[in-house]
Motif scaffolding. Structure first.
Motif, PDB file in Angstrom:
ATOM      1  N   GLY A 129      -1.105  33.563   7.121  1.00 21.17           N
ATOM      2  CA  GLY A 129      -0.898  32.912   5.832  1.00 21.17           C
ATOM      3  C   GLY A 129      -0.732  31.413   5.947  1.00 21.17           C
ATOM      4  N   ILE A 130      -0.088  30.957   7.003  1.00 26.34           N
ATOM      5  CA  ILE A 130       0.080  29.519   7.218  1.00 26.34           C
ATOM      6  C   ILE A 130      -1.235  28.882   7.653  1.00 26.34           C
ATOM      7  CG2 ILE A 130       1.255  27.793   8.653  1.00 26.34           C
ATOM      8  CD1 ILE A 130       3.653  29.633   8.751  1.00 26.34           C
ATOM      9  N   SER A 131      -2.038  29.631   8.393  1.00 26.67           N
ATOM     10  CA  SER A 131      -3.255  29.075   9.006  1.00 26.67           C
ATOM     11  C   SER A 131      -4.443  29.025   8.058  1.00 26.67           C
ATOM     12  CB  SER A 131      -3.630  29.886  10.248  1.00 26.67           C
ATOM     13  OG  SER A 131      -2.543  29.974  11.161  1.00 26.67           O
ATOM     14  N   ILE A 132      -4.527  29.954   7.112  1.00 28.05           N
ATOM     15  CA  ILE A 132      -5.715  30.046   6.255  1.00 28.05           C
ATOM     16  C   ILE A 132      -5.717  28.926   5.222  1.00 28.05           C
ATOM     17  CG2 ILE A 132      -6.899  31.449   4.525  1.00 28.05           C
ATOM     18  CD1 ILE A 132      -5.868  33.922   5.959  1.00 28.05           C
ATOM     19  N   PRO A 133      -6.786  28.146   5.118  1.00 30.90           N
ATOM     20  CA  PRO A 133      -6.864  27.086   4.105  1.00 30.90           C
ATOM     21  C   PRO A 133      -6.946  27.671   2.698  1.00 30.90           C
ATOM     22  CG  PRO A 133      -8.520  26.787   5.837  1.00 30.90           C
ATOM     23  CD  PRO A 133      -7.955  28.154   6.002  1.00 30.90           C
ATOM     24  N   ASN A 134      -6.368  26.962   1.731  1.00 29.29           N
ATOM     25  CA  ASN A 134      -6.356  27.442   0.352  1.00 29.29           C
ATOM     26  C   ASN A 134      -7.757  27.582  -0.232  1.00 29.29           C
ATOM     27  OD1 ASN A 134      -3.626  27.619   0.361  1.00 29.29           O
ATOM     28  ND2 ASN A 134      -3.238  25.852  -0.938  1.00 29.29           N
ATOM     29  N   THR A 180      -1.156  21.414  -5.872  1.00 28.88           N
ATOM     30  CA  THR A 180      -2.056  22.307  -6.611  1.00 28.88           C
ATOM     31  C   THR A 180      -3.476  21.760  -6.697  1.00 28.88           C
ATOM     32  OG1 THR A 180      -1.456  21.253  -8.716  1.00 28.88           O
ATOM     33  CG2 THR A 180      -0.144  23.156  -8.024  1.00 28.88           C
ATOM     34  N   ILE A 181      -3.715  20.599  -6.091  1.00 27.66           N
ATOM     35  CA  ILE A 181      -5.001  19.913  -6.272  1.00 27.66           C
ATOM     36  C   ILE A 181      -6.176  20.804  -5.866  1.00 27.66           C
ATOM     37  CG2 ILE A 181      -6.388  17.964  -5.510  1.00 27.66           C
ATOM     38  CD1 ILE A 181      -3.823  16.368  -5.194  1.00 27.66           C
ATOM     39  N   ILE A 182      -6.118  21.341  -4.637  1.00 22.96           N
ATOM     40  CA  ILE A 182      -7.241  22.148  -4.140  1.00 22.96           C
ATOM     41  C   ILE A 182      -7.384  23.432  -4.944  1.00 22.96           C
ATOM     42  CG2 ILE A 182      -8.106  23.439  -2.158  1.00 22.96           C
ATOM     43  CD1 ILE A 182      -6.804  21.357  -0.364  1.00 22.96           C
ATOM     44  N   THR A 183      -6.266  24.090  -5.214  1.00 23.99           N
ATOM     45  CA  THR A 183      -6.314  25.349  -5.954  1.00 23.99           C
ATOM     46  C   THR A 183      -6.851  25.145  -7.363  1.00 23.99           C
ATOM     47  OG1 THR A 183      -4.404  26.143  -4.684  1.00 23.99           O
ATOM     48  CG2 THR A 183      -4.952  27.334  -6.699  1.00 23.99           C
ATOM     49  N   GLU A 184      -6.428  24.065  -8.018  1.00 30.37           N
ATOM     50  CA  GLU A 184      -6.932  23.784  -9.363  1.00 30.37           C
ATOM     51  C   GLU A 184      -8.431  23.487  -9.345  1.00 30.37           C
ATOM     52  OE1 GLU A 184      -2.785  21.977 -11.292  1.00 30.37           O
ATOM     53  OE2 GLU A 184      -4.542  20.691 -11.031  1.00 30.37           O
ATOM     54  N   GLN A 185      -8.896  22.862  -8.282  1.00 27.60           N
ATOM     55  CA  GLN A 185     -10.333  22.602  -8.168  1.00 27.60           C
ATOM     56  C   GLN A 185     -11.113  23.893  -7.967  1.00 27.60           C
ATOM     57  OE1 GLN A 185     -10.840  19.409  -9.429  1.00 27.60           O
ATOM     58  NE2 GLN A 185     -12.325  19.126  -7.788  1.00 27.60           N
ATOM     59  N   VAL A 186     -10.597  24.774  -7.105  1.00 30.07           N
ATOM     60  CA  VAL A 186     -11.304  26.019  -6.802  1.00 30.07           C
ATOM     61  C   VAL A 186     -11.392  26.914  -8.036  1.00 30.07           C
ATOM     62  CG1 VAL A 186     -11.197  28.162  -5.458  1.00 30.07           C
ATOM     63  CG2 VAL A 186     -10.714  25.969  -4.354  1.00 30.07           C
ATOM     64  N   PHE A 187     -10.291  26.985  -8.803  1.00 28.76           N
ATOM     65  CA  PHE A 187     -10.236  27.894  -9.951  1.00 28.76           C
ATOM     66  C   PHE A 187     -10.478  27.189 -11.288  1.00 28.76           C
ATOM     67  CE2 PHE A 187      -7.913  30.133  -6.652  1.00 28.76           C
ATOM     68  CZ  PHE A 187      -8.371  31.435  -6.794  1.00 28.76           C
ATOM     69  N   VAL A 199     -12.592  33.481  -1.236  1.00 29.78           N
ATOM     70  CA  VAL A 199     -12.697  34.895  -0.851  1.00 29.78           C
ATOM     71  C   VAL A 199     -12.117  35.795  -1.940  1.00 29.78           C
ATOM     72  CG1 VAL A 199     -11.888  36.639   0.787  1.00 29.78           C
ATOM     73  CG2 VAL A 199     -12.720  34.439   1.626  1.00 29.78           C
ATOM     74  N   LEU A 200     -10.969  35.417  -2.491  1.00 27.00           N
ATOM     75  CA  LEU A 200     -10.348  36.216  -3.553  1.00 27.00           C
ATOM     76  C   LEU A 200     -11.241  36.275  -4.789  1.00 27.00           C
ATOM     77  CD1 LEU A 200      -6.609  35.079  -3.327  1.00 27.00           C
ATOM     78  CD2 LEU A 200      -7.612  37.214  -2.520  1.00 27.00           C
ATOM     79  N   LEU A 209      -4.847  35.274  -9.214  1.00 29.50           N
ATOM     80  CA  LEU A 209      -5.599  34.798  -8.046  1.00 29.50           C
ATOM     81  C   LEU A 209      -5.173  33.391  -7.603  1.00 29.50           C
ATOM     82  CD1 LEU A 209      -9.240  36.129  -8.622  1.00 29.50           C
ATOM     83  CD2 LEU A 209      -7.400  37.110  -7.257  1.00 29.50           C
ATOM     84  N   PRO A 210      -5.085  32.410  -8.511  1.00 28.22           N
ATOM     85  CA  PRO A 210      -4.633  31.088  -8.044  1.00 28.22           C
ATOM     86  C   PRO A 210      -3.203  31.092  -7.532  1.00 28.22           C
ATOM     87  CG  PRO A 210      -4.899  31.115 -10.436  1.00 28.22           C
ATOM     88  CD  PRO A 210      -5.519  32.367  -9.914  1.00 28.22           C
ATOM     89  N   ALA A 211      -2.328  31.918  -8.120  1.00 29.31           N
ATOM     90  CA  ALA A 211      -0.942  31.973  -7.654  1.00 29.31           C
ATOM     91  C   ALA A 211      -0.858  32.560  -6.251  1.00 29.31           C
ATOM     92  CB  ALA A 211      -0.095  32.791  -8.619  1.00 29.31           C
ATOM     93  N   ILE A 212      -1.634  33.590  -5.982  1.00 31.09           N
ATOM     94  CA  ILE A 212      -1.663  34.171  -4.634  1.00 31.09           C
ATOM     95  C   ILE A 212      -2.224  33.155  -3.646  1.00 31.09           C
ATOM     96  CG2 ILE A 212      -2.743  35.942  -3.193  1.00 31.09           C
ATOM     97  CD1 ILE A 212      -2.621  37.818  -5.591  1.00 31.09           C
TER      98      ILE A 212
END
Length: 313
Positions: free
Chosen positions: A139-144, A253-260, A150-151, A182-185
């Motif tokens: 969990g620490i190693s996987i990039p957001n 949240t920058i990367i997650t907001e971009q992805v979703f 993948v999700l 999904l973004p919260a996970i």
């Protein structure tokens, strides 16, 4: 306690002034001219110069910073170079999405992290302990951005259980919850792993303490020993990690907001940086910095309620 709050507020003011100065200078001395971006490819030199005069970019940098801070003191964060919208209004419009995402991510992180940490500590060296430790490391190693992609591929595209992205529905509705899952996970996985590792190490230390052995010797039930005596003492350093992670989640949240494709402050900041929109970037960074310091202040106050031995007088 009151003296602590006063000191922290003074530190908050000084910290925000320092952050605003660093961000202001970084934006103004980095490559790129916002006047050229606003003018577009057809703008002439005279057009660009007129835009710079209109925005006050021809003034000395320290004069520009002084004018900006004079506005901030009065609650005015300025206007966007691109949209001409008030920076405060733009941030207020998008901040609820960022806050909802950060809170949902933190709930997932705390529930999974604390539960996994306690189980690992109580079942030390078992397959449960090894499995949770391995998952925490992953969990620490996987990039957001990779985990989010993948999700989306699994649960939104293939299974079609959840929406691909966006955060348009109110969070208290079923559709809003589906959009948040999904973004919260994605955002909370790294924090859950850190909380799990900290919970495990502190619980291992506490359950070997003398007061826990004494409670067991007196015939206290094992559930009470774990959840009342051990957990309360083990949670003090865990709360530090939770508080710090919540602050990081608000600003991360920058990367997650971009992805979703979530219209939050993080995505707003990325758009502003790309457009050289100085006021929008500075306002967004000030908001994130303020929230981060306030969260840490709240964590310090919670300490005193959890452990009465801690005093700030």
């Amino acid at each position: 306690m009151i003296s602590l709050i006063v000191r922290r507020i003074l530190q908050l003011v000084l910290l925000l002034v320092g952050i605003s100065f660093i961000v202001f200078m970084s934006m103004h001395f980095s490559p790129g001219d916002p006047a050229s971006i606003i003018g577009g490819p057809t703008a002439t030199e005279s057009d660009i110069e007129a835009i710079r005069d209109d925005l006050g970019l021809n003034d000395p940098v320290l004069v520009q910073y002084g004018n900006y801070m004079a506005g901030v003191v009065q609650g005015d964060l300025g206007f966007s170079y691109q949209s001409k919208q008030s920076v405060s209004e733009a941030i207020i419009t998008r901040f609820p999405n960022t806050l909802n995402l950060a809170i949902a991510s933190m709930i997932i992180a705390v529930v999974i992290g604390v539960t996994a940490g306690i189980i690992s500590a109580l079942k030390q060296n078992s397959w449960l302990d090894i499995s949770s430790t391995t998952v925490a490391l992953a969990g620490i190693s996987i990039p957001n951005f990779w985990l989010g992609t993948v999700l989306i591929l699994i649960f939104a595209v293939n299974l079609q259980w959840l929406p691909v992205g966006g955060l348009s529905a109110p969070f208290w509705t079923i559709e809003g919850v589906k959009q948040l899952i999904l973004p919260a996970i994605t955002l909370g996985t790294g924090s859950a792993a850190m909380i799990a590792r900290m919970s495990r190490s502190t619980m291992l230390e506490v359950i070997r303490a003398d007061f826990v052995r004494t409670a067991r010797a007196k015939g206290v039930k094992e559930k009470s020993v774990v959840w009342v005596h051990a957990l309360r003492n083990a949670m003090i350093p865990v709360i530090t990690v939770i508080g710090l992670n919540f602050g990081f989640l608000l600003g991360g949240t920058i990367i997650t907001e971009q992805v979703f494709a979530i219209n939050g402050v993080g995505r707003l900041m990325i758009e502003a940086i790309a457009a050289r929109d100085f006021p929008m970037v500075q306002g967004s960074v000030l908001l994130v910095a303020t929230l981060f310091v306030l969260v840490n202040l709240i964590v310090d106050i919670i300490y005193a309620f959890i452990d009465p031995r801690i005093s700030y007088d």
